[in-house]
Design an enzyme around this catalytic site. Structure first.
Site, PDB file in Angstrom:
ATOM      1  CG  ASP A 115      -3.165  -7.906   9.154  1.00 29.08           C
ATOM      2  OD1 ASP A 115      -3.744  -6.848   9.436  1.00 29.08           O
ATOM      3  OD2 ASP A 115      -2.338  -8.003   8.236  1.00 29.08           O
ATOM      4  CG  HIS A 131       6.135  -8.938   7.868  1.00 24.98           C
ATOM      5  ND1 HIS A 131       7.089  -8.143   7.289  1.00 24.98           N
ATOM      6  CD2 HIS A 131       5.025  -8.175   8.001  1.00 24.98           C
ATOM      7  CE1 HIS A 131       6.578  -6.943   7.084  1.00 24.98           C
ATOM      8  NE2 HIS A 131       5.322  -6.926   7.507  1.00 24.98           N
ATOM      9  CG  HIS A 161      -0.835  -5.227   2.066  1.00 26.88           C
ATOM     10  ND1 HIS A 161      -0.093  -5.067   3.200  1.00 26.88           N
ATOM     11  CD2 HIS A 161      -0.900  -3.975   1.503  1.00 26.88           C
ATOM     12  CE1 HIS A 161       0.271  -3.796   3.320  1.00 26.88           C
ATOM     13  NE2 HIS A 161      -0.212  -3.113   2.304  1.00 26.88           N
ATOM     14  CB  SER A 171      -0.970   0.009   1.182  1.00 29.77           C
ATOM     15  OG  SER A 171      -0.291  -0.244   2.395  1.00 29.77           O
ATOM     16  NE  ARG A 185       2.745  -3.789  12.189  1.00 29.65           N
ATOM     17  CZ  ARG A 185       2.531  -3.961  10.889  1.00 29.65           C
ATOM     18  NH1 ARG A 185       1.994  -2.973  10.180  1.00 29.65           N
ATOM     19  NH2 ARG A 185       2.855  -5.079  10.279  1.00 29.65           N
TER      20      ARG A 185
HETATM   21  N1  AMX Z   1       1.320 -19.653   6.089  1.00 25.47           N
HETATM   22  C1  AMX Z   1       1.694 -20.566   5.167  1.00 25.47           C
HETATM   23  N2  AMX Z   1       2.740 -20.398   4.342  1.00 25.47           N
HETATM   24  C2  AMX Z   1       3.455 -19.269   4.498  1.00 25.47           C
HETATM   25  C3  AMX Z   1       3.147 -18.300   5.455  1.00 25.47           C
HETATM   26  C4  AMX Z   1       2.013 -18.511   6.273  1.00 25.47           C
HETATM   27  N3  AMX Z   1       1.599 -17.627   7.175  1.00 25.47           N
HETATM   28  N4  AMX Z   1       4.034 -17.291   5.350  1.00 25.47           N
HETATM   29  C5  AMX Z   1       4.865 -17.615   4.354  1.00 25.47           C
HETATM   30  N5  AMX Z   1       4.510 -18.806   3.833  1.00 25.47           N
HETATM   31  C6  AMX Z   1       5.089 -19.480   2.679  1.00 25.47           C
HETATM   32  C7  AMX Z   1       4.937 -18.594   1.458  1.00 25.47           C
HETATM   33  O1  AMX Z   1       3.641 -18.714   0.895  1.00 25.47           O
HETATM   34  C8  AMX Z   1       6.037 -19.123   0.565  1.00 25.47           C
HETATM   35  O2  AMX Z   1       5.586 -20.299  -0.024  1.00 25.47           O
HETATM   36  P1  AMX Z   1       6.009 -20.687  -1.551  1.00 25.47           P
HETATM   37  O3  AMX Z   1       7.491 -20.850  -1.490  1.00 25.47           O
HETATM   38  O4  AMX Z   1       5.255 -21.929  -1.818  1.00 25.47           O
HETATM   39  O5  AMX Z   1       5.590 -19.536  -2.395  1.00 25.47           O
HETATM   40  C9  AMX Z   1       7.133 -19.467   1.579  1.00 25.47           C
HETATM   41  O6  AMX Z   1       6.471 -19.637   2.846  1.00 25.47           O
HETATM   42  C10 AMX Z   1       8.187 -18.403   1.714  1.00 25.47           C
HETATM   43  O7  AMX Z   1       7.555 -17.181   1.981  1.00 25.47           O
HETATM   44  P2  AMX Z   1       8.275 -16.048   2.861  1.00 25.47           P
HETATM   45  O8  AMX Z   1       9.496 -15.625   2.130  1.00 25.47           O
HETATM   46  O9  AMX Z   1       8.419 -16.469   4.267  1.00 25.47           O
HETATM   47  O10 AMX Z   1       7.172 -14.910   2.872  1.00 25.47           O
HETATM   48  P3  AMX Z   1       6.884 -13.797   1.769  1.00 25.47           P
HETATM   49  O11 AMX Z   1       7.788 -12.659   2.005  1.00 25.47           O
HETATM   50  O12 AMX Z   1       6.864 -14.371   0.395  1.00 25.47           O
HETATM   51  O13 AMX Z   1       5.368 -13.410   2.114  1.00 25.47           O
HETATM   52  C11 AMX Z   1       3.562 -12.889   3.525  1.00 25.47           C
HETATM   53  C12 AMX Z   1       5.045 -12.666   3.255  1.00 25.47           C
HETATM   54  C13 AMX Z   1       3.099 -11.925   4.588  1.00 25.47           C
HETATM   55  C14 AMX Z   1       2.776 -12.599   2.242  1.00 25.47           C
HETATM   56  C15 AMX Z   1       3.345 -14.350   3.983  1.00 25.47           C
HETATM   57  O14 AMX Z   1       4.033 -14.573   5.196  1.00 25.47           O
HETATM   58  C16 AMX Z   1       1.890 -14.715   4.133  1.00 25.47           C
HETATM   59  O15 AMX Z   1       1.257 -15.086   3.129  1.00 25.47           O
HETATM   60  N6  AMX Z   1       1.304 -14.594   5.382  1.00 25.47           N
HETATM   61  C17 AMX Z   1      -0.095 -14.856   5.585  1.00 25.47           C
HETATM   62  C18 AMX Z   1      -0.917 -13.661   5.118  1.00 25.47           C
HETATM   63  C19 AMX Z   1      -0.736 -12.481   6.051  1.00 25.47           C
HETATM   64  O16 AMX Z   1      -0.817 -12.607   7.258  1.00 25.47           O
HETATM   65  N7  AMX Z   1      -0.542 -11.292   5.465  1.00 25.47           N
HETATM   66  C20 AMX Z   1      -0.432 -10.047   6.232  1.00 25.47           C
HETATM   67  C21 AMX Z   1       0.981  -9.505   6.306  1.00 25.47           C
HETATM   68  C22 AMX Z   1       1.029  -8.181   7.035  1.00 25.47           C
HETATM   69  C23 AMX Z   1       0.342  -7.117   6.236  1.00 25.47           C
HETATM   70  O17 AMX Z   1       0.804  -6.714   5.186  1.00 25.47           O
HETATM   71  N8  AMX Z   1      -0.795  -6.643   6.674  1.00 25.47           N
END
Ligand code: AMX
Length: 466
Positions: free
Chosen positions: A404, A349, A303, A273, A358
């Site tokens: 979140d 994250h 996000h 964002s 947070r």
């Molecule tokens: N549950 C399951 N799998 C997860 C995970 C979770 N909470 N967090 C990361 N992973 C997975 C990724 O999907 C990725 O899988 P892939 O290799 O098959 O694509 C792998 O672990 C490596 O990912 P990463 O490098 O640790 O994370 P990232 O930087 O690519 O993504 C984020 C970060 C936040 C998108 C991810 O941790 C996620 O999807 N979390 C759940 C959704 C969430 O809570 N989002 C809110 C974040 C905060 C915000 O912006 N408001």
């Protein structure tokens, strides 16, 4: 020194943080210095500062860019400038150098309140300085006076079908405010580049001021809870937002919103964002267009929409496992989520590698206000289990909870149970960070963003013999 004896507590705070003499002198008069006046003093100094940095270091390199970074969502790529907040992977966010507990301690509060007023956080983000109580009060009043929506924007919101997601309605309404943009008008009239920041500042103040009325109207239209009250110009921003949503009589909810808006406001420059707002703003799209784009990014489940997803996931868990599930049952539910090819919402994250402060701030709020709530207890139970499961699954780089994982539980406790609305509140808060960036980007003459993209074929050729 004689004059120091008659200073109020808030004036003494300013003396401690060491504002220049000009800021201090304004106490001789009854009107506090405004945010715009302070900015006008700060901008020329920052322009010189940036010039000096570029003259001395402009040709130096941060390091290598790897092919993996190009394919991997640009993680860790140093590519953006933003002074408002910096995210440390271990420690979490600092707003202008201050941690969340420091902001809670130092920023002005409402009478009788203990959470920081987001007005003060905005001042801090924009200037790097802690405002006085009087400056924060003036900001509350200014936003209240700017809060009214143009009639056609009210009509646009009213015409949205209640089945349209609140975030889509939010983005449509914010985008439509571009009709009133001072910057778009000034640009058409040929404003000089060095003056851009003035009308952008005005637009940003209008944007923030109008968000409670937009959010309140969407909430009441979609969830059918009656007529909107008027903005109370004697009250602070969070009170008015709470009141528009129908929770003005719950002081603890108002306090929650003060904390909520403060901690969700900014998370350095690279998140979806914040970066979207900066990118779109770099095309000289006005702040309404830029922030409308930010909202569309915030509406994604990886996000900002994660706060909705967390509550949905918790509710499904509760209906499947009952109100007080065993640790084994919770562990099984988390594994089922992962084995179903889904993410555990609220965990992980892109930058953080520890529990998000947070999350911790919200947990502390819950411990103070709702220690025995069953959903809060479930969130605590998940905190003890999910990181272990995510580590064992072996994919997520960060197994700890993010912001979140907690917010929806607090809102639910006070009766704001409509989870599709949660990201709208995140959006109200994120406007503070995006607006502060847009003001500074235009003040510093930030250019159009235009990174280079490569095809896979070009990458193969480039490294064929290396
Ligand atoms: N549950 C399951 N799998 C997860 C995970 C979770 N909470 N967090 C990361 N992973 C997975 C990724 O999907 C990725 O899988 P892939 O290799 O098959 O694509 C792998 O672990 C490596 O990912 P990463 O490098 O640790 O994370 P990232 O930087 O690519 O993504 C984020 C970060 C936040 C998108 C991810 O941790 C996620 O999807 N979390 C759940 C959704 C969430 O809570 N989002 C809110 C974040 C905060 C915000 O912006 N408001």
């Amino acid at each position: 020194m004689a004059s120091l004896r008659v200073l109020s507590r808030s004036q003494l705070r300013i003396a401690r943080v060491g504002l220049p003499h000009t800021a201090f002198r304004c106490y001789a008069t009854s009107k506090p210095q405004t945010l715009k006046e302070r900015l006008a003093e700060l901008i020329p100094k920052e322009i010189d500062n940036v010039k000096a940095i570029r003259a001395e270091h402009g040709k130096k390199a941060f390091g290598q860019v790897t092919v993996d970074q190009v394919y991997g969502g640009m993680r860790g790529l140093p590519a953006l400038l933003w002074d408002g907040s910096v995210l440390d992977a271990e420690e979490g966010i600092r707003f202008r150098g201050k941690t969340i507990p420091e902001c809670q301690a130092e920023l002005p509060k409402a009478p009788g309140g203990s959470e920081p007023l987001p007005e003060g956080l905005f001042w801090l983000l924009v200037t790097g300085e802690v405002p006085t109580d009087a400056q924060v009060k003036a900001l509350s009043q200014e936003w209240a006076h700017r809060a009214a929506l143009p009639e056609f924007v009210e009509e646009i919101i009213d015409r949205c079908p209640p089945s349209l997601h609140p975030m889509s309605q939010f983005s449509i309404a914010v985008t439509a405010l571009n009709h009133e943009s001072a910057f778009a008008k000034a640009y058409q009239e040929g404003i000089s580049k060095k003056d851009y920041w003035g009308p952008v500042f005005e637009d940003c103040m209008d944007l923030i001021a109008k968000l409670p009325n937009i959010a309140g109207r969407i909430y009441r239209n979609v969830f059918g809870s009656g007529k909107l009250p008027a903005i109370d110009t004697s009250k602070d921003y969070s009170y008015n937002l709470a009141n528009l949503l129908g929770f003005g009589d719950k002081e603890a909810f108002v306090e929650l919103l003060r904390l909520y808006i403060t901690i969700h406001s900014d998370h350095e420059g690279g998140n979806v964002s914040a970066h979207t707002g900066k990118l779109v703003g770099s095309a000289l799209s006005d702040p309404f267009l830029a922030f409308g784009a930010s909202l569309n990014g915030l509406a994604g489940p990886l996000h900002g929409l994660a706060n909705q997803e967390v509550l949905l996931w918790l509710m499904k868990m509760k209906s499947k496992l009952g109100d007080a599930p065993t640790d084994e049952a919770v562990r099984g539910y988390i594994w089922d989520t992962l084995n179903g090819g889904q993410v555990v919402p609220g965990y992980g994250h892109a930058v953080l590698r520890k529990t998000d402060p947070r999350y911790t701030a919200q947990r502390e709020f819950a411990l103070k206000h709702l220690p025995n709530d069953s959903l809060f207890k479930l969130v605590g139970q998940i905190y003890n289990i999910a990181p272990e499961v995510l580590l064992e699954a072996g994919k997520a780089k960060n197994p700890w909870p993010n912001v979140d994982a907690h917010s929806g539980v607090l809102l639910t406790y006070y009766g704001l149970t409509q989870m599709q609305f949660y990201t709208v509140l995140f959006g109200v808060s994120r406007a503070f960070g995006v607006a502060a960036q847009l003001i500074w980007d235009r003040a510093l003459g930030a250019p159009l963003e235009r990174p280079k993209s490569y095809s896979s074929e070009a990458i193969k050729k480039m490294f064929a013999n290396k």
